[in-house]
Write a protein that holds these residues in place. Structure first.
Motif, PDB file in Angstrom:
ATOM      1  N   PHE A   7      63.293   5.725 113.459  1.00 39.98           N
ATOM      2  CA  PHE A   7      63.389   7.241 112.770  1.00 39.98           C
ATOM      3  C   PHE A   7      61.902   8.001 113.024  1.00 39.98           C
ATOM      4  N   GLU A   8      61.076   7.487 113.542  1.00 37.11           N
ATOM      5  CA  GLU A   8      59.765   8.030 113.835  1.00 37.11           C
ATOM      6  C   GLU A   8      60.215   8.959 114.935  1.00 37.11           C
ATOM      7  N   ASP A   9      61.003   8.602 115.717  1.00 39.65           N
ATOM      8  CA  ASP A   9      61.541   9.473 116.982  1.00 39.65           C
ATOM      9  C   ASP A   9      61.949  10.942 116.763  1.00 39.65           C
ATOM     10  N   LEU A  10      62.399  10.795 115.511  1.00 35.56           N
ATOM     11  CA  LEU A  10      63.170  12.305 115.220  1.00 35.56           C
ATOM     12  C   LEU A  10      62.175  13.419 114.960  1.00 35.56           C
ATOM     13  N   ASP A  11      62.513  14.576 115.523  1.00 35.23           N
ATOM     14  CA  ASP A  11      61.455  15.470 115.743  1.00 35.23           C
ATOM     15  C   ASP A  11      61.212  16.262 114.214  1.00 35.23           C
ATOM     16  N   ILE A  12      62.214  15.900 113.326  1.00 33.43           N
ATOM     17  CA  ILE A  12      62.158  16.366 111.967  1.00 33.43           C
ATOM     18  C   ILE A  12      60.993  15.487 111.214  1.00 33.43           C
ATOM     19  N   TRP A  13      61.096  14.165 111.665  1.00 28.00           N
ATOM     20  CA  TRP A  13      60.058  13.217 110.808  1.00 28.00           C
ATOM     21  C   TRP A  13      58.591  13.788 111.723  1.00 28.00           C
ATOM     22  N   LYS A  14      58.504  13.941 113.004  1.00 26.34           N
ATOM     23  CA  LYS A  14      57.156  14.464 113.387  1.00 26.34           C
ATOM     24  C   LYS A  14      56.838  15.778 112.729  1.00 26.34           C
ATOM     25  N   LYS A  15      57.521  16.622 112.438  1.00 26.53           N
ATOM     26  CA  LYS A  15      56.928  17.744 112.032  1.00 26.53           C
ATOM     27  C   LYS A  15      56.828  17.564 110.401  1.00 26.53           C
ATOM     28  N   ALA A  16      57.573  16.951 109.765  1.00 22.83           N
ATOM     29  CA  ALA A  16      57.141  16.506 108.111  1.00 22.83           C
ATOM     30  C   ALA A  16      55.732  15.905 108.113  1.00 22.83           C
ATOM     31  N   ARG A  17      55.450  15.244 109.273  1.00 18.88           N
ATOM     32  CA  ARG A  17      54.249  14.497 109.406  1.00 18.88           C
ATOM     33  C   ARG A  17      53.013  15.412 109.315  1.00 18.88           C
ATOM     34  N   GLU A  18      53.292  16.372 110.293  1.00 13.17           N
ATOM     35  CA  GLU A  18      52.388  17.495 110.818  1.00 13.17           C
ATOM     36  C   GLU A  18      52.094  18.381 109.359  1.00 13.17           C
ATOM     37  N   TYR A  19      53.034  18.563 108.707  1.00 15.67           N
ATOM     38  CA  TYR A  19      53.120  19.519 107.385  1.00 15.67           C
ATOM     39  C   TYR A  19      52.218  18.630 106.356  1.00 15.67           C
ATOM     40  N   CYS A  20      52.336  17.214 106.327  1.00 12.75           N
ATOM     41  CA  CYS A  20      51.674  16.499 105.503  1.00 12.75           C
ATOM     42  C   CYS A  20      50.289  16.707 105.550  1.00 12.75           C
ATOM     43  N   LYS A  21      49.716  16.564 106.893  1.00 13.86           N
ATOM     44  CA  LYS A  21      48.296  16.465 107.192  1.00 13.86           C
ATOM     45  C   LYS A  21      47.908  17.834 106.940  1.00 13.86           C
ATOM     46  N   ILE A  22      48.436  18.978 107.282  1.00 13.35           N
ATOM     47  CA  ILE A  22      47.954  20.161 107.033  1.00 13.35           C
ATOM     48  C   ILE A  22      47.790  20.349 105.551  1.00 13.35           C
ATOM     49  N   ILE A  23      48.902  20.072 104.593  1.00  9.32           N
ATOM     50  CA  ILE A  23      48.828  20.181 103.140  1.00  9.32           C
ATOM     51  C   ILE A  23      47.518  19.278 102.621  1.00  9.32           C
ATOM     52  N   PHE A  24      47.359  18.105 103.300  1.00 10.20           N
ATOM     53  CA  PHE A  24      46.317  17.346 102.728  1.00 10.20           C
ATOM     54  C   PHE A  24      44.884  18.062 103.161  1.00 10.20           C
ATOM     55  N   GLU A  25      44.826  18.526 104.260  1.00 12.58           N
ATOM     56  CA  GLU A  25      43.392  19.464 104.438  1.00 12.58           C
ATOM     57  C   GLU A  25      43.552  20.569 103.702  1.00 12.58           C
ATOM     58  N   LEU A  26      44.459  21.256 103.294  1.00 11.68           N
ATOM     59  CA  LEU A  26      44.278  22.314 102.455  1.00 11.68           C
ATOM     60  C   LEU A  26      43.823  21.959 101.220  1.00 11.68           C
ATOM     61  N   THR A  27      44.114  20.786 100.636  1.00  9.44           N
ATOM     62  CA  THR A  27      43.736  20.366  99.313  1.00  9.44           C
ATOM     63  C   THR A  27      42.161  20.113  98.958  1.00  9.44           C
TER      64      THR A  27
END
Length: 54
Positions: A7-27
């Protein structure tokens, strides 16, 4: 059609991980920095998913 082995190969999974990292940095910035309850809730959610599926 591409074959998926993980499932890690799914583009949507990769995009979600990017968003998680961005949100983590914003906090770490702005209003989140002083709203400890909200910051902790968001970061706990991040680490739950990040740690569980990394």
């Amino acid at each position: 059609m591409a074959t998926l082995n993980h499932f890690e190969d799914l583009d949507i999974w990769k995009k979600a991980r990017e968003y998680c990292k961005i949100i983590f940095e914003l906090t770490k910035k702005g209003g989140f920095k002083n709203d400890f309850s909200l910051k902790n809730q968001i970061n706990s959610s991040f680490w739950f998913y990040y740690g569980q599926y990394s």
